[in-house]
Design an enzyme around this catalytic site. Structure first.
Site, short mmCIF file in Angstrom:
data_model
loop_
_atom_site.label_atom_id
_atom_site.label_comp_id
_atom_site.label_asym_id
_atom_site.label_seq_id
_atom_site.Cartn_x
_atom_site.Cartn_y
_atom_site.Cartn_z
N GLU A 128 -0.99 59.04 -4.29
CA GLU A 128 -2.08 58.51 -4.31
C GLU A 128 -2.04 57.16 -5.54
O GLU A 128 -1.16 57.17 -6.09
CB GLU A 128 -3.36 59.51 -5.19
CG GLU A 128 -4.20 58.10 -6.03
CD GLU A 128 -5.68 59.40 -6.11
OE1 GLU A 128 -5.51 60.32 -6.28
OE2 GLU A 128 -7.45 58.43 -6.12
N ASN A 167 -13.17 60.59 1.01
CA ASN A 167 -13.18 61.86 0.15
C ASN A 167 -14.07 61.87 -1.22
O ASN A 167 -14.64 61.44 -2.00
CB ASN A 167 -11.46 61.16 -0.68
CG ASN A 167 -10.96 61.44 -2.22
OD1 ASN A 167 -10.51 62.99 -2.09
ND2 ASN A 167 -11.52 61.59 -3.87
N GLU A 168 -14.12 63.00 -1.53
CA GLU A 168 -14.77 63.75 -2.26
C GLU A 168 -16.12 63.03 -2.84
O GLU A 168 -16.62 62.63 -3.63
CB GLU A 168 -14.36 63.82 -4.06
CG GLU A 168 -12.85 64.79 -3.98
CD GLU A 168 -12.40 64.86 -5.28
OE1 GLU A 168 -12.96 64.48 -5.94
OE2 GLU A 168 -11.61 65.96 -5.34
N TYR A 192 -8.65 73.32 -7.98
CA TYR A 192 -7.48 72.57 -8.84
C TYR A 192 -8.15 73.43 -9.59
O TYR A 192 -8.62 74.14 -10.24
CB TYR A 192 -7.89 71.25 -9.96
CG TYR A 192 -7.53 70.26 -9.44
CD1 TYR A 192 -6.09 69.61 -9.24
CD2 TYR A 192 -8.25 69.21 -8.12
CE1 TYR A 192 -5.75 68.67 -8.65
CE2 TYR A 192 -8.18 68.29 -7.48
CZ TYR A 192 -6.47 67.40 -7.57
OH TYR A 192 -6.38 66.53 -6.81
N GLU A 242 -6.48 69.08 -1.11
CA GLU A 242 -6.19 68.70 -2.51
C GLU A 242 -5.90 70.00 -3.78
O GLU A 242 -7.19 70.39 -3.68
CB GLU A 242 -7.08 67.39 -3.80
CG GLU A 242 -7.52 66.15 -3.09
CD GLU A 242 -7.59 65.55 -3.48
OE1 GLU A 242 -7.53 65.50 -5.14
OE2 GLU A 242 -8.10 63.89 -3.15
N GLN A 246 0.12 66.12 -7.25
CA GLN A 246 -0.08 64.68 -5.96
C GLN A 246 1.99 65.21 -6.15
O GLN A 246 2.53 65.52 -6.66
CB GLN A 246 0.23 63.33 -6.56
CG GLN A 246 -1.72 63.90 -6.76
CD GLN A 246 -2.60 62.13 -7.01
OE1 GLN A 246 -1.81 61.02 -6.49
NE2 GLN A 246 -3.64 62.48 -7.03
O1 AHR Z 1 -5.52 63.90 -7.58
C1 AHR Z 1 -6.49 63.27 -8.20
C2 AHR Z 1 -7.84 63.62 -7.94
O2 AHR Z 1 -8.02 64.74 -8.54
C3 AHR Z 1 -8.57 62.58 -6.84
O3 AHR Z 1 -8.79 61.40 -6.18
C4 AHR Z 1 -9.42 62.53 -6.58
O4 AHR Z 1 -9.58 63.46 -5.39
C5 AHR Z 1 -9.64 64.25 -7.01
O5 AHR Z 1 -11.32 64.60 -7.70
#
Ligand code: AHR
Length: 523
Positions: A52, A199-200, A265, A322, A371
């Protein structure tokens, strides 16, 4: 009683003796690998990356520009590109993330000196020079042999802008956009394998409800046209964590949808306000981080059972586009850059995720770690002209043998649990696959922060010739590589003791091992 008459010191040493006898007498973990019942393909795209426009993820991390003193080819750092080549990266998701829904592709084409300078409002408020744009992204993919996974701007763009970007990339006609691409240096269309529509969208991508997004998806996807032979698979922006309504609503879209994304995450604390540190953490945080990692298994199960119901023919894949560890930002760093250290805990965490992804490979068509360079759970960290490979890099490299392999079921018994207060984790995670080279591979992760793990394995349906591999371990729970000590955590050789169709091996504490089992002649 006699025991009460013992002196306290003697009681302690007797107890210690009893405990150590009890520990060493713990039965080995028994693994049975059933090669007679092969499962699904483990797509190489499970090993995808995400890059990103965030912090030093692209600029400095990958792209330094042609005039940089850092050795580069056409502006791409040679050290980083050469290291990434060894990962056989199947695809890269770009340009975001949250950045994707603020990105306007026309800013990133044409002569670099004429490209507009913008502010990266989402990440750190720094200048975005647009020096890295569409042409640079595809040049990177070509250097790495990876497929494109474009995240299109649904949040602040328009159906027309998204459709025109795809036309710019893929049209082999004489349209003005195809000619513009040619004028900018690229004659042939590029292959675009995957296209994410936003995205999101529940958050940074527009704060939408799934019903509203589902309608927008249908609208945007309608206009995403490309030549038949170069039509990307279209991925809708889905949910996260325990949410299932996004998967449910999006998987009822009747056509023009190939995948639904899912994000997860891992935070040691599970609390976004105080996530926990990347280094210098406690034993409890080792265990809680891995316990939180393991939660993804249940989340995937719930989402996949919805897909099984709404899409019984299995046309729609779940794209975990992600995932990774997310820690508190280091003091003194720009918190908007998401730079963090990477330890053996992250390597173990990645190994656990791979084993979970393998087990759901029928529906999980892709995953993308967040990432690739310098951001969150990165493969590589850079500082000026220096570069270091992280423990997570090594886990990706060890697992390249699993790319496009065939899942082989495994049963495990006697797996001890490691506890801290109320939280506990199993000490072992394992998966197996038959690779394209005809060997069997086992991914064995010892989650125990203190103890080695004794393994007895039986391979049903296969005689063993050799069982050797490589193992990644750390001297302590937060062992990591630094620019001054870049090889503290790096793989070393390991071998098992074999006997016909069985083997024994001791896995080091805190380790990830990939074992190659070469077939012998049948007895
Ligand atoms: O990976 C960092 C961020 O986490 C991304 O930009 C977003 O999609 C997510 O919230």
């Amino acid at each position: 009683m006699k025991v009460n008459m013992l002196r306290p010191q003697l009681v302690v040493s007797t107890l210690t003796l009893f405990l150590s006898v009890a520990v060493s007498a713990a039965p080995p973990v028994e693994i049975t690998v059933n090669t007679d019942e092969p499962g699904e393909l483990i797509s190489r795209h499970i090993y995808g990356q995400f890059a990103e426009h965030l912090g030093r993820g692209i600029y400095q991390g990958i792209w330094v520009g042609k005039n940089s003193s850092i050795p580069n080819k056409n502006g791409f750092r040679l050290d980083v590109v050469n290291a990434l080549k060894k990962l056989q990266i199947p695809n890269i998701r770009w340009p975001g993330g949250c950045f994707a829904d603020e990105y306007h592709w026309r800013d990133g084409i044409g002569p670099p000196e004429q490209r507009p300078v913008k502010v990266n409002n989402h990440w750190g408020g720094v200048a975005e020079t647009n020096a890295f744009g569409t042409h640079e992204f595809f040049e990177l993919l070509e250097m790495l042999g990876a497929d494109a996974y474009i995240a299109g701007n649904l949040g602040s763009g328009s159906p027309r802008e998204m459709a025109e970007w795809l036309e710019y990339m893929t049209s082999d006609s004489n349209s003005t956009l195809a000619e513009l691409r040619r004028k900018n240096g690229r004659r042939e269309p590029w292959k675009v394998a995957y296209w994410g529509v936003g995205n999101e969208s529940w958050g940074c991508g527009g704060n939408m409800r799934p019903e509203y997004y589902a309608d927008l998806y249908r609208q945007y996807a309608t206009f995403l046209k490309a030549p038949d032979a170069n039509r990307p698979l279209k991925v809708a922006s889905g949910g996260y964590n325990e949410l299932t309504d996004w998967t449910d609503i999006l998987s009822r879209i009747p056509s023009n949808i190939d995948g639904i994304s899912f994000h997860y995450y891992t935070l040691p604390s599970g609390n976004w306000d105080k996530k926990g540190s990347a280094v210098g953490f406690s034993r409890h945080e080792w265990i809680s981080h891995l316990a939180n990692t393991l939660k993804i298994d249940g989340y995937l199960k719930k989402n996949i059972s919805i897909l099984e119901k709404n899409d019984p023919d299995g046309k729609i894949g779940l794209y975990v586009d992600e995932w990774g560890s997310w820690y508190d930002s280091e003091p003194g760093r720009n918190p908007g850059f998401l730079y963090q250290q990477n330890t053996i805990r992250d390597a173990v965490m990645a190994g656990v995720n791979f084993n979970i992804f393998h087990s759901w490979s029928e529906r999980i068509h892709m995953t993308n770690i967040a990432q690739m360079v310098n951001v969150l759970q990165a493969m590589i960290l850079t500082k000026d002209e220096k570069m270091v490979l992280t423990p997570t890099y090594h886990v990706f490299e060890l697992h390249t043998v699993f790319h496009d392999s065939t899942y082989i079921p495994v049963t495990v018994q006697n797996v001890p649990r490691v506890r801290s207060g109320e939280v506990s984790i199993p000490a072992l995670s394992v998966s197996a696959a038959k690779a394209k080279d005809d060997n069997l591979y086992l991914s064995l992760v010892n989650l125990d922060p203190e103890n080695p793990s004794e393994i007895n394995a039986t391979i049903d349906g296969m005689a063993i010739s050799t069982a050797t591999g490589r193992s990644l371990e750390g001297e302590s729970m937060d062992s990591h590589n630094t620019f001054d000590s870049p090889s503290s955590v790096s793989p070393s050789a390991i071998a098992a003791t074999t006997n016909e169709n069985s083997f024994r091996i001791t896995l080091p504490a805190r380790s990830v091992t990939v074992l190659q089992i070469t077939p012998g002649s049948d007895p």
